[in-house]
Design an enzyme around this catalytic site. Structure first.
Site: not given
Length: 270
Positions: A10, A157, A161
């Site tokens: 990633g 968050h 997300k």
């Protein structure tokens, strides 16, 4: 001692870049390869320059097979399906696998646990920051000591997300449940809407907020007769997660195959 060779999965994401920086800065580790999905914008770029540091001589690739040749460790903050597949590969190769992926299902977790039994050294955590690991320890103790207090977990968050509640919130919930020797699955309340009636005794509630660029805010509220206790943590930079992952990688390299958590890394099991 030779440096341990790390693959960052990633690599083109924000956590990928943070992990690249952490590996480059950590004594005992070296960046061996950086991998992202096919078609990602970061493919072909120098991993260091992409992450905002000096060039590392490592080009971000989409060829996982090539990236894993000669590697010792893979640091993986990706997606559940990818992490499950990587865990199986790691087991075959006998590597260390550091998993910061959240949103895993029970089936995903079971598959990852099986890979640990099959020979992988896996450290999986919903949050790799040192402060959060200590907080989970405190939550477990508080939940046990205040057995009749209601518990709610609030998390916020950034607006990109994709999973909720956060892996960290669930980790805190598991700590509270462990403190009371109950099953989180059986006692969690993730949604309150409409006419809910009075709160059921012994439940652990979750509330989720999303917005802006918040890295991660978590509060655990224990509410009892005439008082409330709030235990909290605010993440101000993703480097705290990446630095924890690098620390976990060094620790796991000396362990036997198995599934570990950051509690194990910090020696807080006693």
């Amino acid at each position: 001692m030779a440096e341990l060779k790390v693959v960052v999965a990633g690599a083109g994401g924000r956590m990928g870049a943070a992990n690249i920086r952490a590996v480059a800065a950590q004594a005992g580790l070296s960046l061996h390869a950086a991998v992202d999905r096919v078609g990602a914008d970061a493919i072909g770029q120098d991993a260091g320059l992409f992450a905002g540091i000096a060039a590392q001589g490592v080009t971000i690739t989409d060829d996982l097979d090539v990236a894993l040749v000669g590697a010792d460790i893979i640091i993986d903050f990706t997606a559940p399906q990818a992490s499950v597949a990587l865990a199986a590969r790691v087991a075959d190769l006998g590597l260390v696998h550091i998993i910061g992926t959240t949103g895993c299902s029970e089936a995903d977790d079971a598959a990852i646990a099986q890979s640990a039994k099959d020979g992988a050294r896996i450290v999986k955590s919903g949050n790799f920051s040192m402060g959060m690991v200590v907080l989970t320890n405190l939550v477990e103790k508080a939940a046990a000591a205040l057995a009749d207090y209601d518990i709610d977990i609030l998390e916020m968050h950034h607006n990109r997300k994709v999973d909720a509640p956060s892996g960290t919130a669930l980790m805190l919930g598991e700590a509270a449940a462990k403190g009371r020797d109950i099953s989180l699955k059986a006692h969690a309340v993730r949604v309150r809407d409409g006419h809910t009636g009075p709160r059921e005794t012994g439940t652990i509630g979750f509330a989720t907020l999303r917005g802006g660029t918040v890295v991660g805010d978590h509060s655990v509220i224990l509410a009892g007769p005439g008082e409330r206790i709030e235990l909290g943590h605010r993440a101000e930079d993703r480097s705290i997660f990446a630095n924890g992952a690098a620390r976990a990688a060094l620790w796991a390299a000396d362990q036997q195959p198995g599934l570990y958590s950051m509690v194990d890394v910090l020696g807080l099991n006693d």
